[in-house]
Structures are given as C-alpha cells and as structure tokens.
Design an enzyme around this catalytic site. Structure first.
Site, PDB file in Angstrom:
ATOM      1  N   ASP A 278      -9.955  -5.527  -4.046  1.00 39.98           N
ATOM      2  CA  ASP A 278      -9.395  -4.467  -3.203  1.00 39.98           C
ATOM      3  C   ASP A 278     -10.247  -3.209  -3.349  1.00 39.98           C
ATOM      4  OD1 ASP A 278      -7.851  -2.555  -1.920  1.00 39.98           O
ATOM      5  OD2 ASP A 278      -5.964  -3.218  -2.808  1.00 39.98           O
TER       6      ASP A 278
ATOM      7  N   HIS B 138      -7.408  -6.134   0.191  1.00 43.99           N
ATOM      8  CA  HIS B 138      -6.259  -5.232   0.202  1.00 43.99           C
ATOM      9  C   HIS B 138      -4.978  -5.858   0.755  1.00 43.99           C
ATOM     10  CE1 HIS B 138      -4.352  -1.327   0.072  1.00 43.99           C
ATOM     11  NE2 HIS B 138      -4.109  -1.328   1.372  1.00 43.99           N
TER      12      HIS B 138
ATOM     13  N   SER C 144       0.829  -1.200   0.000  1.00 42.09           N
ATOM     14  CA  SER C 144       0.000   0.000   0.000  1.00 42.09           C
ATOM     15  C   SER C 144       0.872   1.263   0.000  1.00 42.09           C
ATOM     16  CB  SER C 144      -0.971  -0.046   1.181  1.00 42.09           C
ATOM     17  OG  SER C 144      -2.018   0.881   1.031  1.00 42.09           O
TER      18      SER C 144
END
Length: 249
Positions: free
Chosen positions: A196, A225, A76
């Site tokens: 996601d 995610h 991320s």
C-alpha cells in the site's frame, strides 16, 4: 454491518463494497451509505465535511434505522470514521474492521494520497488514480476507468470542497488521538496491503497496534490499497471469520 467507503473522488458506498456485499448479503444486514460529499449525499450547508461530520452522520443513520448493535467496516478514510464511531458509541459497535485505514497518530500525507485527492475528473484522472490504488495494474481495466470517470464527473462539485490544498491538514483532521483510540472497546481487525503506497503499512499500523486495547493485524502480501478488490475471496473469508469470532473461545 455498517460499511464505510474511502475518500477517493468518485467513491460511493455501493461502488466500494459491491462485491463484498454481494457475497455476504445473504447472512448479514448490510448498510453501505454514501458519506457526506460523496455519491448522492450532499455536504450540509456551512460544512466542509471532516471526521466529526462523517462520524455523526454514521451514528445518526444507524439510530434512524433502529439498529442498536452493529459491526463497522471502513476503508481508508472510512476506517478512521469506523474507529471514531466505535469510540463514540462503545455500547453499540460490536466489531471494527479497518482496512488500509487512515487515522493513525503521526501518519503523514503520502505523495500517493495527495495525488489521489487531486485527481481531475475524467478518464485520465480516473486511470491515474486507480493505478495508484492497486498493485496489479491488470485490475485497471477500461470498464473500471470508465465507471470511475463517470462517478468522478457526477460528484466533482461536492468533492472539490472536501480536500483542497494544502492537503496535510485533512490528514490531521482524520487523525485519531491516543485518548480516542483508548476509548475503543470493541475488538478491532486491521487489514492492510504490504504494498500500500496510499496509506503505507509502516506508518498506518504500528501506532494503532500500540494504542488500541483489543486489536489484531492481517497483512496481505502482493497487495496495494484495496484488499477487498485485490484479494476478494480471502478478504471475505477473513471478514466473515472475524465477525463470527467469539472472544470467549
């Protein structure tokens, strides 16, 4: 291998990568720091965090450890830092694995990421945040919620300074320019979950596929995610194969 965590409140290097590190640690020298504003790493006085600080800290850490060549895995926010580090240190970074990554030009702030950054410290906030991160809600166990709630409380003061509203500006801060992406010379593996909602596949991956010189994408179906948690065995296999891969064969 340098392992960089994401940006959710209560996230730490050890917490994000524990299962992956346990499986890979016998064959690799792993470094999984808490980035500034997370865990036990404070934000320097006068700073609010951000891509430049996190990138400089990552590079400085590896320099201080005397590690000249290394792969970088980032999740991320950490994916954006990993790509920025590869662009800044092309002679040192040998591979990049960017998982559910931020950083793509034009990618907006999703409602889910906005909610994750805004999650209040405590069990209710922890449960709400974790439920947004994964597709399979069975993974949001009481023990996982309790552990994250504790970490959120411990890091609440530092985290509060990182992503205050309006939060779209922090996505902009983590966005990599076309020039930065073009400067990444290392092979890049993008790993993403098809489901996601925090960094949706449709806005996160295509710009990176367009601008990175040496890139490939692996998509996990039935995955949100955090592929390293949702598909741990396959994720570790994918990671190991990519790190061993020889471009000449």
């Amino acid at each position: 291998m340098l392992m960089l965590h994401g940006s959710g409140p209560g996230t730490t290097g050890s917490g994000a990568w524990a299962a992956t590190a346990q499986a890979l640690g016998t064959s690799l020298h792993l470094v999984a720091p808490d980035q500034a504003g997370f865990g036990r790493t404070p934000v320097p006085e006068g700073s609010r965090g951000g891509l430049r600080l996190w990138t400089e800290q990552a590079a400085g850490l590896m320099d201080a450890l005397g590690i000249e060549h290394y792969a970088v895995v980032g999740h991320s926010m950490g994916g954006a830092v990993a790509l920025a580090l590869a662009a800044a240190r092309p002679q040192q970074v040998t591979r990049v694995v960017a998982v559910a990554t931020m950083g793509a030009p034009g990618a907006p702030l999703s409602a889910e990421l906005d909610a994750v950054w805004a999650a209040p410290a405590g069990p209710l906030g922890a449960r709400d945040m974790l439920s947004r991160l994964v597709l399979d809600q069975a993974l949001v166990t009481d023990s996982a919620v309790d552990a994250r709630a504790t970490a959120m409380r411990e890091g609440a003061a530092a985290f509060a300074s990182l992503f205050p509203p309006p939060r779209a500006r922090w996505v902009d801060d983590l966005t990599l320019s076309a020039g930065t992406l073009a400067a990444v010379r290392a092979p890049v593996l993008l790993v993403h979950g098809a489901d996601d909602r925090v960094t949706p596949l449709g806005t996160a991956a295509p710009p990176l596929l367009e601008h990175l010189a040496d890139v490939r994408l692996h998509v996990f179906g039935r995955c949100g995610h955090v592929p390293a948690i949702e598909h741990p065995h396959e994720f570790r296999q994918l990671l190991s194969c990519f790190l061993r891969w020889d471009r000449g064969h």
